[in-house]
Design a protein around this motif. Structure first.
Motif, PDB file in Angstrom:
ATOM      1  N   VAL A  51       0.855  -1.180   0.000  1.00  0.00           N
ATOM      2  CA  VAL A  51       0.000   0.000   0.000  1.00  0.00           C
ATOM      3  C   VAL A  51       0.893   1.232   0.000  1.00  0.00           C
ATOM      4  O   VAL A  51       1.627   1.488   0.954  1.00  0.00           O
ATOM      5  N   SER A  52       0.845   2.003  -1.081  1.00  0.00           N
ATOM      6  CA  SER A  52       1.722   3.154  -1.220  1.00  0.00           C
ATOM      7  C   SER A  52       1.087   4.106  -2.221  1.00  0.00           C
ATOM      8  O   SER A  52      -0.138   4.115  -2.405  1.00  0.00           O
ATOM      9  N   ALA A  53       1.895   4.949  -2.851  1.00  0.00           N
ATOM     10  CA  ALA A  53       1.494   5.721  -4.021  1.00  0.00           C
ATOM     11  C   ALA A  53       2.667   5.673  -4.988  1.00  0.00           C
ATOM     12  O   ALA A  53       3.830   5.607  -4.571  1.00  0.00           O
ATOM     13  N   PHE A  54       2.351   5.705  -6.261  1.00  0.00           N
ATOM     14  CA  PHE A  54       3.361   5.531  -7.297  1.00  0.00           C
ATOM     15  C   PHE A  54       3.272   6.666  -8.301  1.00  0.00           C
ATOM     16  O   PHE A  54       2.246   7.313  -8.442  1.00  0.00           O
ATOM     17  N   GLY A  55       4.380   6.902  -8.999  1.00  0.00           N
ATOM     18  CA  GLY A  55       4.378   7.876 -10.071  1.00  0.00           C
ATOM     19  C   GLY A  55       3.923   7.243 -11.373  1.00  0.00           C
ATOM     20  O   GLY A  55       3.564   6.063 -11.430  1.00  0.00           O
ATOM     21  N   GLY A  73       0.651  -7.373  -5.029  1.00  0.00           N
ATOM     22  CA  GLY A  73      -0.172  -6.383  -5.696  1.00  0.00           C
ATOM     23  C   GLY A  73      -0.043  -5.016  -5.052  1.00  0.00           C
ATOM     24  O   GLY A  73       0.587  -4.855  -4.004  1.00  0.00           O
ATOM     25  N   ILE A  74      -0.664  -4.006  -5.676  1.00  0.00           N
ATOM     26  CA  ILE A  74      -0.677  -2.658  -5.094  1.00  0.00           C
ATOM     27  C   ILE A  74      -2.099  -2.218  -4.752  1.00  0.00           C
ATOM     28  O   ILE A  74      -2.314  -1.076  -4.343  1.00  0.00           O
ATOM     29  N   GLY A  75      -3.079  -3.108  -4.905  1.00  0.00           N
ATOM     30  CA  GLY A  75      -4.442  -2.792  -4.534  1.00  0.00           C
ATOM     31  C   GLY A  75      -4.932  -1.544  -5.249  1.00  0.00           C
ATOM     32  O   GLY A  75      -4.778  -1.395  -6.461  1.00  0.00           O
ATOM     33  N   SER A  76      -5.500  -0.640  -4.459  1.00  0.00           N
ATOM     34  CA  SER A  76      -6.024   0.621  -5.005  1.00  0.00           C
ATOM     35  C   SER A  76      -5.070   1.783  -4.781  1.00  0.00           C
ATOM     36  O   SER A  76      -5.492   2.947  -4.767  1.00  0.00           O
ATOM     37  N   SER A  77      -3.793   1.495  -4.595  1.00  0.00           N
ATOM     38  CA  SER A  77      -2.810   2.563  -4.377  1.00  0.00           C
ATOM     39  C   SER A  77      -2.836   3.547  -5.544  1.00  0.00           C
ATOM     40  O   SER A  77      -2.836   3.131  -6.709  1.00  0.00           O
ATOM     41  N   PRO A  78      -2.843   4.850  -5.263  1.00  0.00           N
ATOM     42  CA  PRO A  78      -2.945   5.826  -6.353  1.00  0.00           C
ATOM     43  C   PRO A  78      -1.680   5.896  -7.203  1.00  0.00           C
ATOM     44  O   PRO A  78      -0.570   5.677  -6.710  1.00  0.00           O
ATOM     45  N   VAL A  79      -1.860   6.171  -8.477  1.00  0.00           N
ATOM     46  CA  VAL A  79      -0.765   6.503  -9.395  1.00  0.00           C
ATOM     47  C   VAL A  79      -0.866   8.008  -9.645  1.00  0.00           C
ATOM     48  O   VAL A  79      -1.875   8.494 -10.163  1.00  0.00           O
ATOM     49  N   ILE A  80       0.158   8.751  -9.254  1.00  0.00           N
ATOM     50  CA  ILE A  80       0.130  10.212  -9.241  1.00  0.00           C
ATOM     51  C   ILE A  80       0.811  10.758 -10.499  1.00  0.00           C
ATOM     52  O   ILE A  80       2.021  10.554 -10.692  1.00  0.00           O
ATOM     53  N   PRO A  81       0.081  11.429 -11.373  1.00  0.00           N
ATOM     54  CA  PRO A  81       0.716  11.992 -12.580  1.00  0.00           C
ATOM     55  C   PRO A  81       1.864  12.936 -12.214  1.00  0.00           C
ATOM     56  O   PRO A  81       1.730  13.790 -11.330  1.00  0.00           O
ATOM     57  N   ALA A  83       4.562  12.313 -10.648  1.00  0.00           N
ATOM     58  CA  ALA A  83       5.360  11.912  -9.480  1.00  0.00           C
ATOM     59  C   ALA A  83       6.341  10.808  -9.871  1.00  0.00           C
ATOM     60  O   ALA A  83       6.247  10.210 -10.947  1.00  0.00           O
ATOM     61  N   ARG A  84       7.278  10.534  -8.971  1.00  0.00           N
ATOM     62  CA  ARG A  84       8.290   9.508  -9.227  1.00  0.00           C
ATOM     63  C   ARG A  84       8.754   8.931  -7.894  1.00  0.00           C
ATOM     64  O   ARG A  84       8.499   9.505  -6.836  1.00  0.00           O
ATOM     65  N   PRO A  85       9.478   7.819  -7.927  1.00  0.00           N
ATOM     66  CA  PRO A  85       9.887   7.192  -6.668  1.00  0.00           C
ATOM     67  C   PRO A  85      11.044   7.929  -6.005  1.00  0.00           C
ATOM     68  O   PRO A  85      11.813   8.646  -6.657  1.00  0.00           O
ATOM     69  N   GLY A  86      11.185   7.717  -4.694  1.00  0.00           N
ATOM     70  CA  GLY A  86      12.398   8.111  -4.002  1.00  0.00           C
ATOM     71  C   GLY A  86      13.540   7.188  -4.373  1.00  0.00           C
ATOM     72  O   GLY A  86      13.352   6.101  -4.933  1.00  0.00           O
ATOM     73  N   LEU A  87      14.741   7.631  -4.059  1.00  0.00           N
ATOM     74  CA  LEU A  87      15.963   6.911  -4.432  1.00  0.00           C
ATOM     75  C   LEU A  87      16.927   6.937  -3.257  1.00  0.00           C
ATOM     76  O   LEU A  87      17.026   7.937  -2.551  1.00  0.00           O
ATOM     77  N   TYR A  88      17.625   5.803  -3.039  1.00  0.00           N
ATOM     78  CA  TYR A  88      18.728   5.843  -2.084  1.00  0.00           C
ATOM     79  C   TYR A  88      19.880   4.989  -2.580  1.00  0.00           C
ATOM     80  O   TYR A  88      19.691   4.064  -3.368  1.00  0.00           O
ATOM     81  N   ALA A 107       6.644   9.975  -4.657  1.00  0.00           N
ATOM     82  CA  ALA A 107       5.205   9.709  -4.796  1.00  0.00           C
ATOM     83  C   ALA A 107       4.607   9.145  -3.514  1.00  0.00           C
ATOM     84  O   ALA A 107       3.462   9.449  -3.163  1.00  0.00           O
ATOM     85  N   ALA A 108       5.376   8.317  -2.792  1.00  0.00           N
ATOM     86  CA  ALA A 108       4.845   7.646  -1.598  1.00  0.00           C
ATOM     87  C   ALA A 108       4.374   8.628  -0.539  1.00  0.00           C
ATOM     88  O   ALA A 108       3.555   8.267   0.331  1.00  0.00           O
ATOM     89  N   ARG A 109       4.860   9.843  -0.581  1.00  0.00           N
ATOM     90  CA  ARG A 109       4.394  10.845   0.392  1.00  0.00           C
ATOM     91  C   ARG A 109       2.903  11.169   0.198  1.00  0.00           C
ATOM     92  O   ARG A 109       2.297  11.809   1.057  1.00  0.00           O
TER      93      ARG A 109
END
Length: 307
Positions: A51-55, A73-81, A83-88, A107-109
């Motif tokens: 459960v998160s949010a994705f770009g 799966g990611i269920g109903s996690s939103p895809v945010i136009p 946005a992009r993932p964090g990186l480390y 995006a996860a924020r």
């Protein structure tokens, strides 16, 4: 009637791990994802949802595809136009790791930006897991939304597990972290803290002090402490379970997260806390012998005691 599934809430990031020379290997990892990875490997009959949010960028799609390829799966996690993932990036000195992050606009924020979708993701789950990092990446309003959704899932019968996982850099100040983590513990059934984190955040002198403090709030507590024994607090009693010494660890990334996954898989399987901790120690010991946060499923299953 709750279902059979497991859900973990948080941020899956792009992970760059260093090899010799200028070349880097890219993978996917993050504390709550690492835990779900182990939990899913060891509870393969349970549907798993991250459960998160994705770009909507190629790297986010790569994350979603990687999850799907591994049965998550990611269920109903939103895809945010936009946005992009964090990186480390992980740099290693021997087996000990240090991290450099680029995650301020990840995006996860926005994982609580659609409260209805968030609540739907947590419906009918046997277990819901989240961490202090999940809380730290959210603003105060989003934190409230998240904790309300977790409380609703708990009231409907889901087991709630939480690792405070204190990372000072992610918080505005220590007091904000203390307050948010206290609110999370109020809706938690199983707490999985790490003693040095609790010592830093709350000033606990000993793991026993951590277990006793959290035992006032949560019915089941397991205090991790590296290669020192883990301490179980349940029903007012404390019990130590020795860790496993690994003479030559390769990479300690994800060890505590994988311990959590092993412990929760065992408890969901009806295994008593002391035996569950022993299995979790074996899982963590296996993970520190591979590079990166995610060990192969077969490695995790063999360590756990599954054929």
């Amino acid at each position: 009637m709750v279902g059979n599934g497991v859900a973990s809430i948080g941020e899956c990031m792009l992970e760059l791990s260093g090899q010799t020379g200028p070349n880097w290997r890219m993978g996917f990892a993050g504390d709550t994802f690492n835990t779900l990875w182990a939990l899913h490997a060891l509870s393969a009959d349970r549907p798993a949802t991250y459960v998160s949010a994705f770009g909507d960028d190629p790297f986010s799609q790569g994350q979603i595809d990687f999850l799907a390829e591994n049965g998550i799966g990611i269920g109903s996690s939103p895809v945010i136009p936009g946005a992009r993932p964090g990186l480390y990036a992980i740099t290693l000195t021997g087996a000990e790791r240090s991290f450099t992050y680029w995650r301020g606009d990840a995006a996860a924020r926005q994982l609580a930006s659609d409260p209805a979708a968030l609540a739907k993701n947590l419906e009918n789950q046997a277990l819901v897991y989240f961490s202090g990092i999940t809380l730290a990446i959210l603003d105060e309003a989003a934190r409230q939304t998240l904790l309300a959704a977790v409380a609703k899932a708990r009231a409907a019968g889901s087991l709630i597990a939480f690792d405070p996982n204190y990372r000072p850099r992610l918080w505005r100040n220590r007091e904000d972290a203390q307050a948010a983590i206290a609110r999370a513990l109020a809706v938690t059934d199983i707490a999985l803290p790490t003693f040095p984190d609790e010592q830093m955040l709350f000033g606990d002198d000993t793991p026993q002090a951590t277990a006793e403090r959290l035992g006032q709030l949560v019915k089941e507590v397991v205090v991790k402490n590296g290669e020192a024994p883990a301490l179980i607090g349940k029903g007012g009693a404390l019990r130590e379970v020795a860790a496993i010494h690994v003479p030559a660890p390769v990479d300690t990334t994800g060890a505590g997260d994988s311990f959590n996954g092993g412990y929760l898989a065992a408890r969901l399987g009806g295994i008593a806390p002391a035996d569950a901790v022993q299995r979790a120690h074996r899982v963590a010991a296996a993970v520190v012998q591979v590079r990166g946060a995610l060990a192969p499923f077969e490695t995790l299953r063999a360590a756990f005691g599954q054929s």
